[in-house]
Scaffold this motif. Structure first.
Motif, PDB file in Angstrom:
ATOM      1  N   GLY A  97      10.243   5.916 -19.724  1.00 33.44           N
ATOM      2  CA  GLY A  97      11.132   5.177 -20.617  1.00 33.44           C
ATOM      3  C   GLY A  97      11.094   3.680 -20.417  1.00 33.44           C
ATOM      4  O   GLY A  97      11.883   2.948 -21.033  1.00 33.44           O
ATOM      5  N   ALA A  98      10.188   3.185 -19.567  1.00 31.48           N
ATOM      6  CA  ALA A  98      10.054   1.738 -19.367  1.00 31.48           C
ATOM      7  C   ALA A  98       9.584   1.070 -20.655  1.00 31.48           C
ATOM      8  O   ALA A  98       8.943   1.700 -21.507  1.00 31.48           O
ATOM      9  CB  ALA A  98       9.066   1.450 -18.236  1.00 31.48           C
ATOM     10  N   SER A  99       9.871  -0.214 -20.786  1.00 33.29           N
ATOM     11  CA  SER A  99       9.532  -0.935 -22.017  1.00 33.29           C
ATOM     12  C   SER A  99       8.039  -1.196 -22.154  1.00 33.29           C
ATOM     13  O   SER A  99       7.544  -1.451 -23.251  1.00 33.29           O
ATOM     14  CB  SER A  99      10.303  -2.255 -22.081  1.00 33.29           C
ATOM     15  OG  SER A  99      10.003  -3.070 -20.955  1.00 33.29           O
ATOM     16  N   ASN A 136       7.186   0.607  -2.051  1.00 33.85           N
ATOM     17  CA  ASN A 136       8.219   0.253  -3.034  1.00 33.85           C
ATOM     18  C   ASN A 136       7.683   0.376  -4.459  1.00 33.85           C
ATOM     19  O   ASN A 136       7.770  -0.554  -5.265  1.00 33.85           O
ATOM     20  CB  ASN A 136       8.736  -1.163  -2.764  1.00 33.85           C
ATOM     21  CG  ASN A 136      10.231  -1.274  -3.008  1.00 33.85           C
ATOM     22  OD1 ASN A 136      10.913  -0.264  -3.178  1.00 33.85           O
ATOM     23  ND2 ASN A 136      10.743  -2.487  -3.016  1.00 33.85           N
ATOM     24  N   PHE A 137       7.166   1.544  -4.776  1.00 33.34           N
ATOM     25  CA  PHE A 137       6.462   1.749  -6.038  1.00 33.34           C
ATOM     26  C   PHE A 137       7.387   1.881  -7.248  1.00 33.34           C
ATOM     27  O   PHE A 137       6.947   1.652  -8.374  1.00 33.34           O
ATOM     28  CB  PHE A 137       5.591   3.012  -5.945  1.00 33.34           C
ATOM     29  CG  PHE A 137       4.374   2.850  -5.074  1.00 33.34           C
ATOM     30  CD1 PHE A 137       3.185   2.377  -5.605  1.00 33.34           C
ATOM     31  CD2 PHE A 137       4.409   3.167  -3.729  1.00 33.34           C
ATOM     32  CE1 PHE A 137       2.057   2.223  -4.811  1.00 33.34           C
ATOM     33  CE2 PHE A 137       3.292   3.026  -2.919  1.00 33.34           C
ATOM     34  CZ  PHE A 137       2.112   2.549  -3.466  1.00 33.34           C
ATOM     35  N   ARG A 138       8.621   2.272  -7.063  1.00 38.46           N
ATOM     36  CA  ARG A 138       9.448   2.654  -8.209  1.00 38.46           C
ATOM     37  C   ARG A 138      10.178   1.488  -8.881  1.00 38.46           C
ATOM     38  O   ARG A 138      10.547   1.561 -10.047  1.00 38.46           O
ATOM     39  CB  ARG A 138      10.475   3.712  -7.778  1.00 38.46           C
ATOM     40  CG  ARG A 138       9.806   4.976  -7.243  1.00 38.46           C
ATOM     41  CD  ARG A 138      10.807   6.103  -7.022  1.00 38.46           C
ATOM     42  NE  ARG A 138      10.151   7.246  -6.399  1.00 38.46           N
ATOM     43  CZ  ARG A 138       9.471   8.185  -7.058  1.00 38.46           C
ATOM     44  NH1 ARG A 138       9.363   8.107  -8.384  1.00 38.46           N
ATOM     45  NH2 ARG A 138       8.906   9.192  -6.427  1.00 38.46           N
ATOM     46  N   VAL A 139      10.408   0.393  -8.145  1.00 41.62           N
ATOM     47  CA  VAL A 139      11.332  -0.629  -8.636  1.00 41.62           C
ATOM     48  C   VAL A 139      10.808  -1.380  -9.859  1.00 41.62           C
ATOM     49  O   VAL A 139      11.605  -1.790 -10.719  1.00 41.62           O
ATOM     50  CB  VAL A 139      11.699  -1.628  -7.520  1.00 41.62           C
ATOM     51  CG1 VAL A 139      12.504  -0.953  -6.437  1.00 41.62           C
ATOM     52  CG2 VAL A 139      10.457  -2.282  -6.930  1.00 41.62           C
ATOM     53  N   ALA A 140       9.501  -1.566  -9.985  1.00 46.35           N
ATOM     54  CA  ALA A 140       8.977  -2.314 -11.132  1.00 46.35           C
ATOM     55  C   ALA A 140       9.240  -1.576 -12.435  1.00 46.35           C
ATOM     56  O   ALA A 140       9.595  -2.181 -13.456  1.00 46.35           O
ATOM     57  CB  ALA A 140       7.479  -2.567 -10.953  1.00 46.35           C
ATOM     58  N   ASP A 141       9.082  -0.262 -12.416  1.00 40.74           N
ATOM     59  CA  ASP A 141       9.358   0.537 -13.611  1.00 40.74           C
ATOM     60  C   ASP A 141      10.843   0.497 -13.949  1.00 40.74           C
ATOM     61  O   ASP A 141      11.227   0.352 -15.116  1.00 40.74           O
ATOM     62  CB  ASP A 141       8.896   1.977 -13.375  1.00 40.74           C
ATOM     63  CG  ASP A 141       9.048   2.844 -14.608  1.00 40.74           C
ATOM     64  OD1 ASP A 141       8.129   2.841 -15.452  1.00 40.74           O
ATOM     65  OD2 ASP A 141      10.091   3.524 -14.740  1.00 40.74           O
ATOM     66  N   ILE A 142      11.691   0.585 -12.946  1.00 44.93           N
ATOM     67  CA  ILE A 142      13.140   0.546 -13.178  1.00 44.93           C
ATOM     68  C   ILE A 142      13.561  -0.810 -13.740  1.00 44.93           C
ATOM     69  O   ILE A 142      14.436  -0.895 -14.613  1.00 44.93           O
ATOM     70  CB  ILE A 142      13.889   0.883 -11.872  1.00 44.93           C
ATOM     71  CG1 ILE A 142      13.788   2.387 -11.610  1.00 44.93           C
ATOM     72  CG2 ILE A 142      15.348   0.441 -11.934  1.00 44.93           C
ATOM     73  CD1 ILE A 142      14.459   2.857 -10.355  1.00 44.93           C
ATOM     74  N   ALA A 143      12.930  -1.884 -13.263  1.00 47.73           N
ATOM     75  CA  ALA A 143      13.253  -3.218 -13.777  1.00 47.73           C
ATOM     76  C   ALA A 143      12.955  -3.345 -15.264  1.00 47.73           C
ATOM     77  O   ALA A 143      13.559  -4.167 -15.960  1.00 47.73           O
ATOM     78  CB  ALA A 143      12.482  -4.277 -12.995  1.00 47.73           C
ATOM     79  N   LEU A 144      12.040  -2.529 -15.758  1.00 45.99           N
ATOM     80  CA  LEU A 144      11.684  -2.535 -17.180  1.00 45.99           C
ATOM     81  C   LEU A 144      12.447  -1.461 -17.960  1.00 45.99           C
ATOM     82  O   LEU A 144      12.056  -1.091 -19.060  1.00 45.99           O
ATOM     83  CB  LEU A 144      10.175  -2.325 -17.338  1.00 45.99           C
ATOM     84  CG  LEU A 144       9.305  -3.468 -16.803  1.00 45.99           C
ATOM     85  CD1 LEU A 144       7.837  -3.068 -16.803  1.00 45.99           C
ATOM     86  CD2 LEU A 144       9.514  -4.725 -17.629  1.00 45.99           C
ATOM     87  N   GLY A 145      13.537  -0.976 -17.367  1.00 41.04           N
ATOM     88  CA  GLY A 145      14.382  -0.004 -18.059  1.00 41.04           C
ATOM     89  C   GLY A 145      13.945   1.423 -17.899  1.00 41.04           C
ATOM     90  O   GLY A 145      14.497   2.320 -18.558  1.00 41.04           O
TER      91      GLY A 145
END
Length: 387
Positions: A374-376, A131-140
């Motif tokens: 594009g993550a914060s 589940n590597f992608r969700v942390a980056d998505i959570a930061l936009g």
């Protein structure tokens, strides 16, 4: 550390499994590929994945059963490596993407990968990270691409800029300015990562081609081996110019895409247009293949600060000789060749990447690049599952 990396991409042609030896600290790492295999999905599981990706309805019960089945196939891929699991320190599993929605002004990003890291850990007795992608998505962030930092650490050159172009079901690029990756650094903070790296999804890779080959061969073939079928045809540039008007190609990075845009529906539209212009199957495949190369060229000329000296191709597309010829013709300023020539096996490059991501997660090293996704901010990627 001995780490198994697992990856199944948008081509859904099987699970790439690698056994790696990774050493080093922070971004100064060495990776040895001990063994790699591609474990094919069963026809039933593959057809279910492709059906859902083509927007066919599914019940929650069916989705849960597919999640279990994919996890079991990943476990079988691990066992097919024939490695002593008691010697494995970590497993890094990307899983199988079913749906990916980049963030926009009107909604949050979302991504879903099946293949239960918890079940893999329990079945193998190995610490598993997934589940590597969700942390980056959570930061936009886009949650993709995640390989640019690995590309920088393994493939950057001291004096020349390089583009690393993966061509799986979807294509993605990492642009690497010249960087001394062997220089010693006093800290392991994100600030010690290389600067000015760029990366994004360039568009369709093999997904459209595989659909076309499967359809035109009535299911007898699932891909165009070495591009031999396409090589018998003639590319239609006017069609390519028409297809390049799709709005995704004009969108500036950061950006990511998948079968949600470049899937079966898109491929059918392309085929309908090609038939209206009386293209033969060979001409259609030649045009689709050249279209993939054209999307890469357009991306580079639109969004890179300059064309790189060298373009390294990874993924299944690197084995398509006709596609490689199209890329060489469209990028005459660049030396185009496989990552094999830089001692990174093109077939297993993405699986190796998820072994590295697991290594960094275990050591608490951030591994997304906000300039790319594009993550914060930088963050740790992946969820840890105890066996």
């Amino acid at each position: 550390m001995r780490i198994i990396g697992l990856m199944s991409g948008t081509s859904v042609d099987g699970i790439d499994a690698v056994l790696t030896e990774i050493t080093g600290e922070g971004y100064e790492i060495e990776v040895e590929l001990v063994k790699g295999i591609t474990y094919p999905y069963s026809d039933n599981v593959r057809s279910q994945i492709l059906a859902i990706c083509a927007n066919q309805p599914v019940t929650l019960m069916e989705l849960a059963a597919l999640d279990d089945a994919i996890a079991q196939q990943f476990i079988q891929a691990i066992r097919a490596l024939e490695s002593d699991l008691t010697s494995i320190d970590l497993i890094g599993s990307h899983g199988q993407t079913l749906y990916h929605r980049p963030p926009s002004n009107s909604q949050l990003g979302y991504t879903q990968q099946l293949g239960r890291g918890d079940h893999i850990a329990a079945a193998t007795g190995c610490m598993t990270i997934s589940n590597f992608r969700v942390a980056d998505i959570a930061l936009g962030g886009q949650g993709a691409p995640l390989v640019p930092l690995i590309d920088a650490c393994l493939l950057s050159q001291l004096e020349n800029d390089v583009a690393v172009q993966n061509i799986g079901g979807i294509g993605n690029v990492t642009y690497l300015p010249a960087w001394d990756r062997g220089a010693k650094r006093e800290d392991l903070k994100p600030e010690s990562a290389p600067k000015n790296i760029m990366g994004w999804d360039t568009g369709p890779g093999n997904a459209l081609l595989d659909w076309a080959v499967t359809t035109l061969s009535n299911g007898e073939k699932s891909y165009d081996q070495h591009g031999e079928w396409a090589a018998q045809g003639r590319s239609n540039q006017s069609l390519i110019d028409q297809w390049l008007q799709q709005s995704y190609f004009q969108l500036a990075p950061p950006k990511s895409t998948g079968r949600e845009l470049f899937g079966a529906d898109y491929a059918r539209q392309c085929w309908q247009i090609a038939r209206s212009q009386k293209l033969s199957p060979e001409d259609f495949l030649a045009t689709l293949t050249d279209f993939t190369a054209a999307t890469v060229e357009l991306s580079y000329r639109q969004f890179l600060p300059q064309l790189p000296k060298e373009v390294l191709i990874g993924g299944g597309g690197s084995r398509n000789r006709f596609l490689m010829e199209c890329l060489e013709r469209r990028l005459p300023e660049c030396k185009v060749h496989s990552t094999d020539d830089r001692h990174i096996d093109a077939d297993y490059k993405e699986a190796i990447a998820f072994a590295v991501l697991a290594y960094w997660r275990w050591h608490g090293i951030p591994s997304n690049l906000p300039s790319v996704t594009g993550a914060s901010r930088s963050c740790l990627l992946g969820e840890i599952w105890e066996p």
